[in-house]
Motif scaffolding. Sequence first.
Motif, mmCIF file in Angstrom:
data_model
loop_
_atom_site.group_PDB
_atom_site.id
_atom_site.type_symbol
_atom_site.label_atom_id
_atom_site.label_comp_id
_atom_site.label_asym_id
_atom_site.label_seq_id
_atom_site.Cartn_x
_atom_site.Cartn_y
_atom_site.Cartn_z
ATOM 1 N N GLN A 146 53.904 60.906 55.375
ATOM 2 C CA GLN A 146 52.738 61.747 55.644
ATOM 3 C C GLN A 146 53.153 63.158 56.022
ATOM 4 O OE1 GLN A 146 50.715 59.457 58.661
ATOM 5 N NE2 GLN A 146 49.471 58.354 57.165
ATOM 6 N N THR A 149 53.795 65.238 52.839
ATOM 7 C CA THR A 149 52.701 65.504 51.901
ATOM 8 C C THR A 149 51.801 66.606 52.430
ATOM 9 O OG1 THR A 149 51.286 63.801 52.880
ATOM 10 C CG2 THR A 149 52.729 63.144 51.064
ATOM 11 N N LEU A 151 48.221 69.271 51.255
ATOM 12 C CA LEU A 151 47.211 69.747 50.321
ATOM 13 C C LEU A 151 47.518 71.204 49.989
ATOM 14 C CD1 LEU A 151 44.499 69.405 48.813
ATOM 15 C CD2 LEU A 151 43.358 70.175 50.909
ATOM 16 N N LYS A 162 43.161 73.132 43.431
ATOM 17 C CA LYS A 162 43.630 72.258 44.499
ATOM 18 C C LYS A 162 44.536 71.186 43.913
ATOM 19 C CE LYS A 162 40.655 69.430 46.356
ATOM 20 N NZ LYS A 162 39.532 68.917 47.178
ATOM 21 N N LYS A 164 47.938 68.186 45.013
ATOM 22 C CA LYS A 164 48.625 67.438 46.053
ATOM 23 C C LYS A 164 50.114 67.728 45.971
ATOM 24 C CE LYS A 164 48.989 62.762 47.979
ATOM 25 N NZ LYS A 164 48.637 61.333 47.770
ATOM 26 N N GLN A 248 48.027 70.901 56.130
ATOM 27 C CA GLN A 248 48.588 69.625 56.574
ATOM 28 C C GLN A 248 47.994 69.298 57.943
ATOM 29 O OE1 GLN A 248 52.877 69.482 57.356
ATOM 30 N NE2 GLN A 248 52.993 67.619 56.136
ATOM 31 N N SER A 269 57.126 66.191 38.945
ATOM 32 C CA SER A 269 56.488 65.629 40.133
ATOM 33 C C SER A 269 56.588 64.118 40.161
ATOM 34 C CB SER A 269 55.002 66.036 40.166
ATOM 35 O OG SER A 269 54.882 67.439 40.206
ATOM 36 N N TYR A 273 51.942 62.853 43.026
ATOM 37 C CA TYR A 273 52.016 64.242 43.472
ATOM 38 C C TYR A 273 52.030 65.161 42.265
ATOM 39 C CZ TYR A 273 53.362 61.872 47.737
ATOM 40 O OH TYR A 273 53.368 61.042 48.819
ATOM 41 N N GLU A 274 51.448 66.343 42.464
ATOM 42 C CA GLU A 274 51.322 67.282 41.355
ATOM 43 C C GLU A 274 52.212 68.509 41.512
ATOM 44 O OE1 GLU A 274 46.571 66.407 40.706
ATOM 45 O OE2 GLU A 274 47.300 67.418 42.493
#
Length: 284
Positions: A146, A149, A151, A162, A164, A248, A269, A273-274
């Motif tokens: 977490q 990761t 946004l 937008k 990830k 985050q 990726s 995830y992008e």
Amino acid sequence: MQYEIYLDVLFAENLMMNYFLLRLTVLLLANTATKWRSLASSALGAAVLVLWITVFRWCPRIVCVLIGIGVTSGMVKFGCNTKTWEELVRGWICLCLSSFLLCGAIRVLQRIAGTKGVRTTFTAAAAGYGITCCLILIRRQIQKAQNKTVLVLLQMQGRWKKVKGLYDTGNSLRDTTTGKPVSVIPYEFILELFPDEMRKGIAELMEHKEVTNPELLIKLQPHYISFRGINGSGLLPVIRITEMVLIQGNTKKCIQNPVIALTGWNSSSPRGYEMILHPDLMDR
């Protein structure tokens, strides 16, 4: 009413429980205390309990309480290798939490087994210790994932996208002209940030072709940087957009004119995830 107490069994039970509790405390503290330190400290605590049963039990209650606090503090100090008062206090808290978790697990396992006794207690304690360790480690891995990761909001001349993102410590790319950290994204994900006339030029840039209308891409400052990875090495096209916002939890970080490397469809990726973010963009 009289009770028979077998001092060897009492010592063995407390040695085992002390050891399990100290190892769980070390795990919660994320400390580096060795198993031998924990074992020696556990043996000391078990020996003091036997001495209390045989010698000190006639002492005033306040003296017994002070002895218990002193011995437990010594176990945490030595067995968990705490170096400061703050660590010692956190060790006490973690020891209490470990005791709660382990005792709860033992009760549940004893109820499932339907029996009690020394053998059942030993087995339940060992199983409870293993289960509790696994739960703590799983929780730690989830928290670690977490924390990596985020946004990501990408902005180019008023258009927003937008995605990830994932902080990747293996991403060491830096722009050769500015020295800024470079994040990586498949170019298809951000085409909507640009008008139609610019998308053709970006596609040509990706294919390492001569851009038909280079003046349309001037604001992006396009160029190439070299990279080396597991799948080989080569050149990546790099552009600069207006803004990148990293969100985050309750933390928000805005980066002006970030440097972004473009790759082919899903070539950079991991699943889910992008965008791969440079680790230097993390808030420390």
